[in-house]
Design an enzyme around this catalytic site. Structure first.
Site, PDB file in Angstrom:
ATOM      1  N   ASN A   9       0.870  -1.181   0.000  1.00 10.07           N
ATOM      2  CA  ASN A   9       0.000   0.000   0.000  1.00 10.07           C
ATOM      3  C   ASN A   9       0.903   1.225   0.000  1.00 10.07           C
ATOM      4  OD1 ASN A   9      -1.833   2.030   0.451  1.00 10.07           O
ATOM      5  ND2 ASN A   9      -2.235   1.478   2.583  1.00 10.07           N
ATOM      6  N   LYS A  11       0.066   4.282  -0.251  1.00  5.65           N
ATOM      7  CA  LYS A  11      -0.574   5.482   0.310  1.00  5.65           C
ATOM      8  C   LYS A  11      -0.331   6.669  -0.639  1.00  5.65           C
ATOM      9  CE  LYS A  11       0.266   3.449   4.759  1.00  5.65           C
ATOM     10  NZ  LYS A  11       0.205   3.598   6.193  1.00  5.65           N
ATOM     11  N   HIS A  96      -9.374   1.030   4.813  1.00  5.51           N
ATOM     12  CA  HIS A  96      -8.079   1.207   5.485  1.00  5.51           C
ATOM     13  C   HIS A  96      -8.292   2.126   6.690  1.00  5.51           C
ATOM     14  CE1 HIS A  96      -3.970   2.418   6.317  1.00  5.51           C
ATOM     15  NE2 HIS A  96      -3.600   1.326   5.667  1.00  5.51           N
ATOM     16  N   GLU A  98      -6.727   4.534   7.783  1.00 13.21           N
ATOM     17  CA  GLU A  98      -6.558   5.972   7.517  1.00 13.21           C
ATOM     18  C   GLU A  98      -7.820   6.556   6.876  1.00 13.21           C
ATOM     19  OE1 GLU A  98      -2.883   5.547   5.383  1.00 13.21           O
ATOM     20  OE2 GLU A  98      -1.922   4.929   7.254  1.00 13.21           O
ATOM     21  N   GLU A 168      -5.437  -5.247  10.308  1.00 16.34           N
ATOM     22  CA  GLU A 168      -4.368  -4.279  10.546  1.00 16.34           C
ATOM     23  C   GLU A 168      -4.617  -3.540  11.862  1.00 16.34           C
ATOM     24  OE1 GLU A 168      -2.397  -2.982   6.654  1.00 16.34           O
ATOM     25  OE2 GLU A 168      -4.163  -1.751   6.918  1.00 16.34           O
ATOM     26  N   GLY A 174       2.480   1.883  10.575  1.00 16.66           N
ATOM     27  CA  GLY A 174       3.407   2.999  10.430  1.00 16.66           C
ATOM     28  C   GLY A 174       4.122   3.381  11.720  1.00 16.66           C
ATOM     29  N   SER A 214       3.491  -2.624  10.137  1.00 19.60           N
ATOM     30  CA  SER A 214       4.947  -2.670  10.283  1.00 19.60           C
ATOM     31  C   SER A 214       5.559  -4.010   9.885  1.00 19.60           C
ATOM     32  CB  SER A 214       5.361  -2.273  11.706  1.00 19.60           C
ATOM     33  OG  SER A 214       4.956  -0.942  11.969  1.00 19.60           O
TER      34      SER A 214
HETATM   35  C1  PEP Z   1      -0.611  -0.030   5.829  1.00 18.51           C
HETATM   36  O1  PEP Z   1      -0.527   1.067   5.349  1.00 18.51           O
HETATM   37  O2  PEP Z   1      -1.594  -0.720   5.550  1.00 18.51           O
HETATM   38  C2  PEP Z   1       0.452  -0.504   6.720  1.00 18.51           C
HETATM   39  C3  PEP Z   1       0.323  -1.666   7.291  1.00 18.51           C
HETATM   40  O3  PEP Z   1       1.541   0.325   6.895  1.00 18.51           O
HETATM   41  P1  PEP Z   1       2.969  -0.066   7.556  1.00 18.51           P
HETATM   42  O4  PEP Z   1       3.396  -1.367   6.935  1.00 18.51           O
HETATM   43  O5  PEP Z   1       3.871   1.068   7.200  1.00 18.51           O
HETATM   44  O6  PEP Z   1       2.748  -0.217   9.021  1.00 18.51           O
END
Ligand code: PEP
Length: 256
Positions: A9, A11, A96, A98, A168, A174, A214
């Site tokens: 992803n 973003k 997601h 966000e 997630e 992040g 992460s």
């Molecule tokens: C994501 O954006 O879905 C995500 C899991 O980000 P990260 O791997 O940076 O934690």
């Protein structure tokens, strides 16, 4: 056997040129492996050209990061599922954290987006997951099950079979903090049990459930080796081939 997936992803990262270079590098350097798929969720500006680059393989697919639920109309700045379908998009991230947090997307709205995607034969990658507060209070399993119930469990069996789920935990996105392999397995198992309760064991066993938060080369193999973890949805580490390729290679190619 369930499909194992490494999904990136991006973003709101990568300008046009940088994005296409990364797609080309992933396409050239990732090796197709039985039962696995690589999905890159790029910004809208890359989608059409990224699809053309990925078309040269069978194991790399391109996803949008969002869609609007309406077919068309006065929704300035939005992109409909029909528009995505018209350029050959096959996957879309829905829900997601966000989008839920910054754009106030509710479980009910996400249910509409899921249905819109399915109506154009685009596969939703449905994201769910709890905040740190909820995890600390100990009701994360109930919270995630409720997200599934509200946004997915009205679907027919036929439609549900097309869904990919990404668990997630918001506290791991992040932040550099990863759920331990045990924590991931524990909730993935709960998710699969909730699916089994609603749609039966066969559908539950065949549903791909990704872990996100992460994921990096150092932890991907351990996370992906858990029985109910079918790969990852990866943010930061998907922005460079040198960190995303080892994650792709960490996908198991045989377990069911
Ligand atoms: C994501 O954006 O879905 C995500 C899991 O980000 P990260 O791997 O940076 O934690």
């Amino acid at each position: 056997m369930r499909l194992k997936i490494a999904a990136g992803n991006w973003k709101m990262n990568k300008d046009y040129q940088e994005g296409l270079e990364l797609v080309s590098e992933i396409v050239q350097k990732s090796k197709p492996a039985t039962g696995t798929l690589v999905i890159l969720a790029t910004p809208y500006i890359h989608l059409k050209d990224a699809i053309n680059i990925a078309k040269t393989t069978s194991h790399v697919k391109i996803a949008a990061q969002n869609c609007h639920q309406a077919k068309n109309g006065a929704y300035t700045g939005e992109t409909s599922i029909g528009m995505l379908s018209s350029i050959g998009v096959e996957y879309v991230l829905i829900g997601h954290s966000e989008r839920r947090q910054y754009f106030r997307e509710s479980n009910e709205l996400l249910a509409e987006k899921v249905k819109a995607a399915l109506s154009e034969n685009i596969t939703p990658i449905f994201c769910c997951g709890e905040s740190l507060e909820i995890r600390n209070e100990g009701w994360h399993v109930r919270y995630v099950k409720n997200q599934l119930k509200k946004s997915l469990f009205d679907l027919s069996e036929e439609d549900f079979k097309k869904i990919i789920i990404a668990y997630e935990p918001i506290w791991a996105i992040g932040t550099g903090v990863t759920a331990s392999a045990q924590q991931a397995q524990e909730i993935h198992k709960e998710i699969r049990e909730a699916i089994a309760e609603k749609y039966g064991n066969i559908i539950a066993e065949n549903t791909t459930v990704l872990y996100g938060g992460s994921v990096k080369p150092a932890n991907a193999e351990e996370l992906f080796s858990q029985k109910d973890v079918d790969g990852g949805l990866v943010g930061g580490a998907s922005l460079k081939a040198e960190t995303f390729l080892p994650i792709i290679e960490a996908l198991p190619t045989t377990h069911s």
